[in-house]
Scaffold this motif. Structure first.
Motif, short mmCIF file in Angstrom:
data_model
loop_
_atom_site.label_atom_id
_atom_site.label_comp_id
_atom_site.label_asym_id
_atom_site.label_seq_id
_atom_site.Cartn_x
_atom_site.Cartn_y
_atom_site.Cartn_z
N VAL A 1 -4.49 0.21 -6.33
CA VAL A 1 -4.93 -0.94 -5.53
C VAL A 1 -4.59 -2.26 -6.21
O VAL A 1 -4.25 -3.25 -5.55
N ALA B 1 -1.01 -3.03 -5.53
CA ALA B 1 -0.87 -3.41 -4.12
C ALA B 1 -1.35 -4.84 -3.89
O ALA B 1 -0.70 -5.63 -3.19
N THR C 1 -5.28 -1.95 8.24
CA THR C 1 -4.38 -1.75 7.10
C THR C 1 -5.02 -2.33 5.84
O THR C 1 -6.17 -2.76 5.84
N PHE C 2 -4.24 -2.39 4.77
CA PHE C 2 -4.71 -2.90 3.49
C PHE C 2 -5.32 -4.29 3.62
O PHE C 2 -6.29 -4.62 2.92
N GLU D 1 0.83 -1.21 0.00
CA GLU D 1 0.00 0.00 0.00
C GLU D 1 0.86 1.25 0.00
O GLU D 1 0.56 2.23 -0.69
#
Length: 241
Positions: free
Chosen positions: A37, A40, A185-186, A30
């Motif tokens: 995205v 990521a 988080t992601f 990220e």
């Protein structure tokens, strides 16, 4: 008893490293993806797959490298793990998962635990988790029967693929789901969304166990042991004391 202690420690440590890989690579991805995205997710998937290969090869000969209550449930249904040992496996897997999240957060100067706000809910997400977990167990069952030495690589390849072909990005693991709810988080999932994922994962594991018990038929040939060496002494195997 000492053998069981080693197996439990391996499950704790292996699950902790798995979550450190999943969450840590998600944070790094990220931060470096510049808001893209897709990039990521790709980085997160590749890192997770690589980590899985290494961890299954490392711990498979000790505990079976379950790192996943759904896998442990399947082993218990198959009669390859006692209910008592299975309960202990699940406890240490969950503890290990939270330890791994804390380790990842610590490496990136994040709070050790903080609730995720990442929304993951609804029928499409739940169905995705059912499919993801069913497929994971299918790979384990099928490869354990025909190519035991290939299981670590097959599992990793499947998870990398499932990151992309499922709407949920393939958690496929109740311990992972619980721990990722403590990561804002992601890789996170809202705590309120976790129960739906877990129920779908357990349903997928049970369905896969039934289907492949019938499909492969030879119960003695079906093994959830993820050891790379198919000829290893079974007295050291994780699914029986």
């Amino acid at each position: 008893m000492m053998n069981l202690q080693r197996r439990l420690f391996a499950e704790w440590l292996g699950t902790a490293f798995l979550l450190a890989v999943v969450v840590g690579s998600g944070i790094m991805a990220e931060r470096l993806s510049g808001g893209n995205v897709a990039v990521a997710l790709l980085a997160n998937a590749i890192a997770t797959g690589g980590g899985l290969i290494a961890l299954i090869l490392t711990f498979g000969g000790i505990s079976g490298a379950h790192f996943n209550p759904a896998v442990t449930l399947a082993a218990t249904i198959r009669g390859e793990l006692s209910h008592q040992d299975a309960g202990l496996y699940v406890v240490v897997q969950i503890i290990g998962a939270f330890c791994g999240v804390a380790a990842a957060h610590g490496m990136f100067s994040e709070p050790l635990f903080f609730a995720s706000q990442h929304i993951r809910t609804g029928p499409a997400q739940w169905w995705s988790e059912f499919i993801a977990t069913f497929g994971l167990l299918a790979v384990i069952f099928g490869c354990s029967r025909s190519r035991p030495e290939a299981v670590p690589f097959a599992v990793a390849c499947y998870i990398v693929a499932a990151y992309w072909f499922t709407a949920s990005t393939s958690f496929a693991n109740p311990a992972v789901t619980l721990a990722r709810a403590a990561s804002g988080t992601f890789a996170g999932i809202r705590p309120i969304d976790a129960p739906g994922f877990i129920l779908a994962q357990l349903a997928g594991a049970i369905a896969a166990t039934w289907v492949f018990g019938w499909l492969l038929h030879d119960k003695a040939a079906l093994s959830l042991d993820l050891m790379a060496n198919a000829g290893e002494d079974r007295t050291a195997a994780p699914l029986k004391d």
